[in-house]
Design an enzyme around this catalytic site. Sequence first.
Site, PDB file in Angstrom:
ATOM      1  CD  GLU A  21      -4.046   3.745  -4.924  1.00  0.00           C
ATOM      2  OE1 GLU A  21      -4.461   5.007  -4.791  1.00  0.00           O
ATOM      3  OE2 GLU A  21      -3.257   3.014  -4.165  1.00  0.00           O
ATOM      4  CG  HIS A  53      -2.807  -0.481  -2.777  1.00  0.00           C
ATOM      5  ND1 HIS A  53      -3.434   0.807  -2.550  1.00  0.00           N
ATOM      6  CD2 HIS A  53      -3.114  -1.201  -1.502  1.00  0.00           C
ATOM      7  CE1 HIS A  53      -3.402   0.908  -1.360  1.00  0.00           C
ATOM      8  NE2 HIS A  53      -3.356  -0.136  -0.376  1.00  0.00           N
ATOM      9  CG  ASN A  69      -3.118   3.990   1.685  1.00  0.00           C
ATOM     10  OD1 ASN A  69      -4.333   4.466   2.071  1.00  0.00           O
ATOM     11  ND2 ASN A  69      -2.594   2.994   1.481  1.00  0.00           N
ATOM     12  CB  SER A 117      -0.888   0.033   1.088  1.00  0.00           C
ATOM     13  OG  SER A 117      -0.535  -1.021   2.213  1.00  0.00           O
TER      14      SER A 117
END
Length: 676
Positions: free
Chosen positions: A434, A422, A472, A401
């Site tokens: 992702e 991800h 993130n 991540s």
Amino acid sequence: MIETKLHQDVLEIIISNAPVNALGAGVRSALSQAIETAQADDQVKVILLRGAGKLFSAGADITEFDQPPTGCTLPAVIDAIEASPKPVVAAIHGTALGGGLELALGCHYRLATPTAKLGLPEVSLGILPGAGGTQRLPRLVGLDAALNMIVSGSPVDATSALAMGLVDRLVDEEDFPTAAIAYARILDAPGRTRDKQVADDAGVLERFAAANARRIRSLDAPKACMTAVKASVELPIDEGLALERKLFAELVGGAQAKALRHAFFAERAAGKIADLPADTPRRPIAKVGVIGAGTMGGGISMNFLLAGMDVTIVEMTQDALDRGVALMRANYEASAKKGRLTREQVEHAMSLLTPTLAFDALADCDLVIEAVYENMEVKKEIFARLDAIAKPGAILASNTSYLSIDEIASATKRPADVLGLHFFSPANIMKLVEVVRGAATADDVLTTGMQVARSIGKVPVVARVCYGFIGNRMLIPRQDNAYAMLLEGATPEQIDRVHTDFGMPMGPLQMIDLAGVDIGWHRDTDRIESLQDALCAAGRWGQKTKAGFYNYDENRKPSPSPVVAEIIDGFRNRAGLKRRDISDDEIVARTLYTMVNEGAKILDENIAQRASDIDVVWLHGYGWPRHKGGPMFWADQIGLTTVSEGLARYADRIGDGFSMAPLLARQSADGGAPDK
Ligand code: 3HC
């Protein structure tokens, strides 16, 4: 745009506007012309209306909603069809959605192939059916069924449509449209939907409104849908149609509809890789390997199994493997209990799983996804091992991540075959993936990654390599500022309330409680240097220990925690900070505007292909309210100057290293949009 074919006395009118037979101005005018011409042609006894290609019609051309209206309106075309003295039959295959279904509702008979789907999804675009759907559908199927279809926006299948009276007959798929033409030939007098009465089912509207009040509380469109459907009972049809039209006009230019349209097109744009042609080849993927049977590895595997693909899952110890497999089964069974899966689906999915401790079992997989904990050395070691055993051409993916895909790929001799996939937690539920494109990732590896994600029902978005990728990375300033504001004087409840009032499913601190306060914690209970350290040392690891920023009861219902308040006070005192009142405005600026700022940097650095991709990440990975379009769209709506001024107002408090994104500074000066 419209083709006509005469079959003796049946005139076939075919809507031919690829890719989805949208009813744009050109189609409407040609259709209206064709209907008029058919009236004057003595040879024509019956008119059959159908779509070319894969479907009947996806409805109004959504791109026209942002432009001034031109040509004849769809309601006028439908009125002309309904008034036709010659029977007009809709023959539906594929899908009939929105204005497409409304067109069919104006016809005198409706036929459908058994696989057809029929729906009025306008509500998901922030509008209501605006071409008679709210008045004609209840007249055909009754109030209850019409309310359900219109307010949920979900389509029904042909069999249900037949049962509810929405279609008159199913016609053979293989023999379409010939069978439809043959049926049309035997029809005589047109039956008009407008002449039917809606049964005033006592209390249905009230019950429906009460049952759905919470779900739709901040949304304009479902409320307008209910008002219009109510009118189908209370008003003569022409007055009902006029009311529907008025409500449609009010909604279509409104903020929620604009945001929902943006989301619709953003999702479709996200699937496109800007520098690769759509026909870039892909590698075939039949067998998938997953390394790690923890929550992520298990959740990822569940998607592939449900899609009917073989999955080999590898763990280090039998215990961990057994636990992981048991959790997957338990999750499937919970879905079966809720009626979302059948028992057969659960058993079939589990039968496709091969759990093993043998790393070498991954040798014949076409795609291997590593889902172990976030540690670069561990990941590099795994990729080096994979490199030694994976078959040539296998795609090697990491579910990291945050970490660099390029560095992970450097542990192999085939960096072109490596990319990031991800997934978001819980990986069997959250739609976002992702797809991280490393510096060396081959084009066909990237396109395959996108396709694989789509094939398991996910929404893939391309990201380049940086710490935290798109989602993130934007979370970092939000989280840092939430922690900082707690020490300065805000409460967890206040910070989270600003976010839930905004429409997020939960606030930043509730989200940390859900994910685990202990994520990234050093695990030394004697080393207390931050609020996170103090909470973790006190066993407040979040929902999993029933205590985090909040206390949780057995139903996971949160309540404020005096212990947390004390821990925060203690920290504040030690840091020599004076408690002050924090305004909601400051919370918005320091948690939401900082995210937009980070998004603008992500765009400037080409980590995301386009601003709307960032919005898709937040819509599908973090529950950003769809009717607010996504952070970049929202920023554009409230004005980039508002955002940059808000950031400037609190710049000295936002935290070390805060800098205004150059793109934001530039474009707020120009008054432009955040897209490049
Ligand atoms: N208007 C304009 N463009 C449309 C469109 C529409 N109604 N529906 C789809 N498109 C475009 C998409 O943007 C996409 O364009 P792109 O290739 O440039 O990205 C292309 O058509 C293909 O669409 P999909 O990728 O979505 O194709 P799928 O095959 O996956 O799905 C579909 C087909 C199920 C029909 C899906 O496109 C869909 O759900 N469309 C929207 C349906 C809808 O919401 N209809 C209501 C419109 S509003 C209305 O009718 C108002 C009326 O009440 C007056």
